[in-house]
Design a protein around this motif. Structure first.
Motif, PDB file in Angstrom:
ATOM      1  N   ALA A   1       0.825  -1.225   0.079  1.00  0.00           N
ATOM      2  CA  ALA A   1      -0.016  -0.039   0.020  1.00  0.00           C
ATOM      3  C   ALA A   1       0.816   1.314  -0.107  1.00  0.00           C
ATOM      4  CB  ALA A   1      -0.905  -0.073   1.073  1.00  0.00           C
ATOM      5  N   HIS A   2       0.850   2.194  -0.908  1.00  0.00           N
ATOM      6  CA  HIS A   2       0.975   3.248  -0.945  1.00  0.00           C
ATOM      7  C   HIS A   2       0.491   4.486  -2.041  1.00  0.00           C
ATOM      8  CE1 HIS A   2       3.405   3.098  -4.787  1.00  0.00           C
ATOM      9  NE2 HIS A   2       3.877   2.036  -4.485  1.00  0.00           N
ATOM     10  N   LEU A   3       0.373   5.590  -1.895  1.00  0.00           N
ATOM     11  CA  LEU A   3      -0.507   6.460  -2.614  1.00  0.00           C
ATOM     12  C   LEU A   3      -0.452   6.079  -4.034  1.00  0.00           C
ATOM     13  CD1 LEU A   3       0.281   9.764  -0.663  1.00  0.00           C
ATOM     14  CD2 LEU A   3      -1.962   8.536  -0.536  1.00  0.00           C
ATOM     15  N   GLU A   4       0.757   5.912  -4.603  1.00  0.00           N
ATOM     16  CA  GLU A   4       0.879   5.868  -6.179  1.00  0.00           C
ATOM     17  C   GLU A   4       0.460   4.226  -6.318  1.00  0.00           C
ATOM     18  OE1 GLU A   4       3.976   9.511  -7.420  1.00  0.00           O
ATOM     19  OE2 GLU A   4       4.857   7.281  -7.351  1.00  0.00           O
TER      20      GLU A   4
ATOM     21  N   ALA B   1       0.193   4.732   5.616  1.00  0.00           N
ATOM     22  CA  ALA B   1       0.388   5.995   6.409  1.00  0.00           C
ATOM     23  C   ALA B   1       1.804   6.596   6.501  1.00  0.00           C
ATOM     24  CB  ALA B   1       0.054   5.717   7.878  1.00  0.00           C
ATOM     25  N   VAL B   2       2.936   5.482   6.447  1.00  0.00           N
ATOM     26  CA  VAL B   2       4.278   6.022   6.118  1.00  0.00           C
ATOM     27  C   VAL B   2       4.549   6.644   4.817  1.00  0.00           C
ATOM     28  CG1 VAL B   2       6.408   5.211   5.663  1.00  0.00           C
ATOM     29  CG2 VAL B   2       5.070   4.058   7.434  1.00  0.00           C
ATOM     30  N   SER B   3       3.537   6.033   3.795  1.00  0.00           N
ATOM     31  CA  SER B   3       3.661   6.788   2.125  1.00  0.00           C
ATOM     32  C   SER B   3       3.184   8.136   2.552  1.00  0.00           C
ATOM     33  CB  SER B   3       2.796   5.776   1.336  1.00  0.00           C
ATOM     34  OG  SER B   3       1.477   6.217   1.278  1.00  0.00           O
TER      35      SER B   3
ATOM     36  N   SER C   1      -0.355  10.380  -9.245  1.00  0.00           N
ATOM     37  CA  SER C   1       1.027  10.883  -8.945  1.00  0.00           C
ATOM     38  C   SER C   1       1.155  11.748  -7.708  1.00  0.00           C
ATOM     39  CB  SER C   1       1.587  11.530 -10.108  1.00  0.00           C
ATOM     40  OG  SER C   1       3.068  12.145  -9.503  1.00  0.00           O
ATOM     41  N   ILE C   2       1.978  11.730  -6.788  1.00  0.00           N
ATOM     42  CA  ILE C   2       2.227  12.504  -5.692  1.00  0.00           C
ATOM     43  C   ILE C   2       2.285  13.973  -6.064  1.00  0.00           C
ATOM     44  CG2 ILE C   2       2.776  10.748  -4.120  1.00  0.00           C
ATOM     45  CD1 ILE C   2       5.750  11.954  -4.047  1.00  0.00           C
ATOM     46  N   ASP C   3       2.869  14.125  -7.112  1.00  0.00           N
ATOM     47  CA  ASP C   3       3.036  15.384  -7.670  1.00  0.00           C
ATOM     48  C   ASP C   3       1.565  16.323  -7.921  1.00  0.00           C
ATOM     49  OD1 ASP C   3       5.861  15.026  -7.859  1.00  0.00           O
ATOM     50  OD2 ASP C   3       5.684  14.563  -9.680  1.00  0.00           O
TER      51      ASP C   3
ATOM     52  N   VAL D   1      -6.658  11.385   0.523  1.00  0.00           N
ATOM     53  CA  VAL D   1      -6.328  10.526   1.637  1.00  0.00           C
ATOM     54  C   VAL D   1      -7.625   9.734   2.164  1.00  0.00           C
ATOM     55  CG1 VAL D   1      -5.960  10.501   4.117  1.00  0.00           C
ATOM     56  CG2 VAL D   1      -4.301  11.818   2.521  1.00  0.00           C
ATOM     57  N   ARG D   2      -8.749  10.494   2.246  1.00  0.00           N
ATOM     58  CA  ARG D   2      -9.983   9.890   2.411  1.00  0.00           C
ATOM     59  C   ARG D   2     -10.381   9.041   1.353  1.00  0.00           C
ATOM     60  NH1 ARG D   2     -13.147  12.775   6.366  1.00  0.00           N
ATOM     61  NH2 ARG D   2     -12.220  14.838   6.624  1.00  0.00           N
ATOM     62  N   ASP D   3     -10.255   9.167  -0.030  1.00  0.00           N
ATOM     63  CA  ASP D   3     -10.473   8.108  -0.969  1.00  0.00           C
ATOM     64  C   ASP D   3      -9.612   6.944  -0.728  1.00  0.00           C
ATOM     65  OD1 ASP D   3     -12.425   9.820  -1.899  1.00  0.00           O
ATOM     66  OD2 ASP D   3     -11.268  10.658  -3.859  1.00  0.00           O
ATOM     67  N   VAL D   4      -8.430   7.084  -0.716  1.00  0.00           N
ATOM     68  CA  VAL D   4      -7.548   5.928  -0.204  1.00  0.00           C
ATOM     69  C   VAL D   4      -7.661   5.441   0.821  1.00  0.00           C
ATOM     70  CG1 VAL D   4      -5.071   5.340   0.111  1.00  0.00           C
ATOM     71  CG2 VAL D   4      -5.602   7.009  -1.588  1.00  0.00           C
ATOM     72  N   ALA D   5      -8.219   5.731   1.915  1.00  0.00           N
ATOM     73  CA  ALA D   5      -8.743   5.085   3.185  1.00  0.00           C
ATOM     74  C   ALA D   5      -9.766   4.248   2.851  1.00  0.00           C
ATOM     75  CB  ALA D   5      -9.075   6.006   4.137  1.00  0.00           C
ATOM     76  N   ARG D   6     -10.808   4.671   1.993  1.00  0.00           N
ATOM     77  CA  ARG D   6     -12.288   3.978   1.807  1.00  0.00           C
ATOM     78  C   ARG D   6     -11.873   2.880   0.888  1.00  0.00           C
ATOM     79  NH1 ARG D   6     -15.469   9.436   0.147  1.00  0.00           N
ATOM     80  NH2 ARG D   6     -15.568  10.313   1.921  1.00  0.00           N
ATOM     81  N   LEU D   7     -10.882   2.969  -0.167  1.00  0.00           N
ATOM     82  CA  LEU D   7     -10.579   1.817  -1.083  1.00  0.00           C
ATOM     83  C   LEU D   7      -9.763   0.658  -0.039  1.00  0.00           C
ATOM     84  CD1 LEU D   7      -8.653   3.306  -4.173  1.00  0.00           C
ATOM     85  CD2 LEU D   7     -11.020   2.423  -3.857  1.00  0.00           C
ATOM     86  N   LEU D   8      -8.965   0.978   0.914  1.00  0.00           N
ATOM     87  CA  LEU D   8      -8.581  -0.007   1.924  1.00  0.00           C
ATOM     88  C   LEU D   8      -9.628  -0.677   2.495  1.00  0.00           C
ATOM     89  CD1 LEU D   8      -4.894   1.700   2.942  1.00  0.00           C
ATOM     90  CD2 LEU D   8      -5.297  -0.054   1.122  1.00  0.00           C
ATOM     91  N   ALA D   9     -10.330   0.140   2.971  1.00  0.00           N
ATOM     92  CA  ALA D   9     -11.407  -0.377   3.946  1.00  0.00           C
ATOM     93  C   ALA D   9     -12.298  -1.416   3.214  1.00  0.00           C
ATOM     94  CB  ALA D   9     -12.291   0.742   4.324  1.00  0.00           C
TER      95      ALA D   9
END
Length: 447
Positions: A102-105, A140-142, A359-361, A373-381
């Protein structure tokens, strides 16, 4: 496992997290360069040096930034989890299926199996059964590393880490007691501005554009990123596609899976650089070149989390990430399947014409950070909640969302713990990256 986070009790780090400097002393004493070397040297050996060009390119990507180093070293992260204090919220939840990297990209937009564009998780190469807290911590580290790379303040990072955890916990609670996770997806009408923009781009992409980039007249173009293969390798890829086609959830007919051309793809990815990656151009629904399909066959190795739970599942090779993709991602690639190229196990999936990676850019304001961040959290959940007793074959005979919801006895406590871990481990990653750069500059062998 040790109940200590490096040499400092977790409770002390939680109190000090707001003032930990980016150049803080490393939390672990192992040699990160040696750990990364061992993994990459194993690929060098397994592939007989045939993928050393990509391994060399990998050293450049890992040395480019702390963010790039983290992206490409998931085995180091999971090695360290075995030494660091486990989450106080992990034990009650048992294990669930996780993406493993798991990381943002590793999120982006694509068209789902039903043709609707959506925002989704994009990588299951490291998928395995393990604690959901491993995945939440890695994400979270990402966030910390990406925000530091973008120059955001410690206060803003704290806010976004709190948002990540709170949103994850909220949606786990929503899925608990329902089957909503089985149909949940982020589309243009249910996502934030940035992810909606990516979804809109995916919806507007055309197959003809991808084919024009890589092919002409039903064959691959000459391109420095596409390497010609030997007759023997071509024969192995053709045989692999023939064996693969019925493993897809939407199986290809023998005619549609007819291989027209094969190349080895160079320079793609970060964590997977050094693995074989082949492109196979196949006929598609008709004999017209306009609907040809580009399949990617990627070498699979043991996933990064496996050492922490070596017997969690018996799935191996390309079957593991292909099935995990179906379980973790709603409306995932219907052409994902598995085979072996010669003796090399591969995940086979379509090189999608509609993929638009995050991209984090692109994360350039507090509002965009908060929403993303909310969208990524929802995907993981949703992913962790899907792959349980509700889907045949997962091996889980219980409700993952119920187990996780029961384990999160305090959202604020989980937030504090996750902040402490993510900030401290991001410092460790920065120190490890600096050690890797120094080793590279000194000419130390890296694979």
């Amino acid at each position: 496992m040790s109940r200590w986070f490096g040499a400092v009790p977790l409770s002390v780090i939680a109190l000090a997290v707001a003032v930990v400097p980016a150049d803080a002393a490393p939390l672990l004493s192992r040699d990160p360069v040696a750990v990364v070397y061992a993994r990459d040297h194993a690929l060098h050996t397994a592939n007989g040096g045939a993928t050393d060009d990509d391994l060399q390119a990998r050293t450049t990507k890992l040395a480019a930034s702390a963010w790039g180093f983290f992206r490409g070293t998931s085995p180091l992260f999971y090695r360290d989890l075995g030494e660091l204090a486990p989450s106080a919220y992990a034990t009650a939840a048992g294990d669930v299926w996780i993406t493993g990297d798991a990381h943002l990209e590793n999120t982006g937009a694509d068209k789902g199996a039903d043709g609707t564009a959506q925002f989704q998780l994009t990588d299951t190469d490291d998928a395995w059964r393990g604690s959901w807290t491993w995945e939440l911590r890695r994400e979270a580290v990402s966030v910390v590393l990406a925000e530091r790379a973008n120059g955001r303040s410690a206060a803003k990072i704290t806010t976004d880490l709190n948002t990540l955890v709170a949103e994850y916990a909220q949606w786990i609670g929503k899925f608990h007691g329902t089957d909503d996770e089985l149909t949940y997806r982020l589309t243009a009408s249910t996502s934030s501005d940035l992810t909606e923009e990516l979804i809109d781009k995916a919806a507007g992409d055309k197959r003809s554009d991808l084919l024009a980039k890589w092919t002409s007249g039903g064959a691959f173009k000459s391109d420095p990123q596409l390497q010609a293969v030997s007759a023997a390798t071509r024969a192995d890829v053709v045989a692999a596609v023939a064996a693969y086609r019925t493993t897809a959830s939407a199986p290809l007919t023998a005619q549609a899976a007819t291989v027209k051309d094969v190349r080895r793809r160079l320079g793609a990815g970060t964590g997977s650089l050094g693995r074989y990656r082949w492109y196979a151009l196949v006929e598609g629904p008709t004999t017209s070149n306009a609907d040809d399909v580009l399949l990617e066959l990627k070498q699979e190795v043991d996933p990064a989390p496996k050492p922490l739970a070596p017997t969690a599942t018996s799935l191996t090779g390309g079957q593991r990430p292909a099935l995990a993709m179906r379980w973790l991602v709603n409306q995932s690639d219907p052409l994902a399947g598995w085979a072996s190229v010669g003796a090399t196990p591969v995940l086979v999936r379509e090189k999608s014409p509609f993929a638009e990676d995050l991209s984090i850019d692109d994360l350039d304001s507090s509002a965009v950070w908060d929403d993303s961040v909310r969208d990524v959290a929802r995907l993981l959940a949703a992913a962790h909640s899907r792959a349980d007793q509700d889907i045949a074959g997962t091996g889980l005979g219980y409700s993952a969302d119920a187990a996780i919801d029961g384990a999160i006895t305090s959202v604020s406590g989980l937030q504090a713990e996750t902040r402490a871990f993510a900030t401290g481990y991001a410092d460790q990653v920065t120190s490890d990256w600096q050690a890797y750069v120094a080793a590279k500059n000194a000419g130390r062998p890296l694979f």
